[in-house]
Design an enzyme around this catalytic site. Structure first.
Site, PDB file in Angstrom:
ATOM      1  N   SER A   1      -2.974  -7.509   3.372  1.00  0.00           N
ATOM      2  CA  SER A   1      -3.161  -7.358   4.819  1.00  0.00           C
ATOM      3  C   SER A   1      -3.463  -8.715   5.455  1.00  0.00           C
ATOM      4  CB  SER A   1      -4.313  -6.396   5.103  1.00  0.00           C
ATOM      5  OG  SER A   1      -4.064  -5.143   4.528  1.00  0.00           O
TER       6      SER A   1
ATOM      7  N   HIS B   1       0.842  -1.205   0.000  1.00  0.00           N
ATOM      8  CA  HIS B   1       0.000   0.000   0.000  1.00  0.00           C
ATOM      9  C   HIS B   1       0.880   1.260   0.000  1.00  0.00           C
ATOM     10  CE1 HIS B   1      -3.078  -2.626   2.310  1.00  0.00           C
ATOM     11  NE2 HIS B   1      -3.629  -2.383   1.130  1.00  0.00           N
TER      12      HIS B   1
END
Ligand code: PNS
Length: 160
Positions: free
Chosen positions: A127, A16
């Site tokens: 994640s 990210h």
């Protein structure tokens, strides 16, 4: 042009951050927008995720971190943003992302979705992968920033 980078970020990964860093060079301003979704059980609260992202993006002057609930396009309108940013890792991301981009276009004709190809070293990273490793006591230092690695250790220690 203002771009919104929406997501769950539970937690934010180096993948990210790579998208944030690269997009901050392309847009006037990038707003990292954490979706606050009471219906989806997150490991970290919305406030924690916003604070975590603020800590690891503070060196980017044109990056802001915020949270939102409801439709992403409504949030984009509110912030006068014309672009939604999403990272693409592998081909399997594309189907879901294209569907989302088309859906958002039906909700607001003026919104454009811009995809950035994730740096190939992070093409496996998500994640969920980070949480899975941390849960079993594995090292995640190569996948997330130091503050997130610490938060994950604390979280799983407290749970024991
Ligand atoms: O990091 P994620 O979980 O892949 O991000 C998904 C996100 C938050 C971008 C997407 O679920 C979203 O935009 N949700 C808000 C609701 C919405 O606008 N839905 C319409 C688009 S399908």
């Amino acid at each position: 042009m203002i771009a919104i980078y929406p997501g769950s970020f539970d937690p934010i990964t180096l993948g990210h951050l790579d998208i944030i860093e690269r997009s901050s060079k392309l847009f006037e301003k990038v707003i990292v927008a954490v979706l606050s979704n009471p219906g989806k059980k997150a490991l970290f609260s919305t406030e924690q995720r916003v604070a975590q992202i603020q800590e690891c993006t503070q060196h980017f002057p044109n990056v802001e971190v915020d949270s939102f609930s409801g439709l992403t396009v409504e949030y984009a309108k509110l912030r006068q943003a014309g672009v939604l940013l999403r990272g693409l890792r592998v081909l399997s991301d594309f189907e879901k992302e294209l569907q989302m981009a088309h859906t958002n276009k039906t909700l607001w004709e003026e919104i454009e979705t811009v995809f950035l190809a994730t740096t190939k070293e992070y093409s496996f990273l998500s994640s969920s992968v980070v949480k899975e490793i941390a849960q079993f006591g594995g090292s995640v230092h190569h996948l997330v920033t130091e503050n997130i690695a610490k938060d994950l250790v604390n979280y799983y220690q407290l749970k024991q």
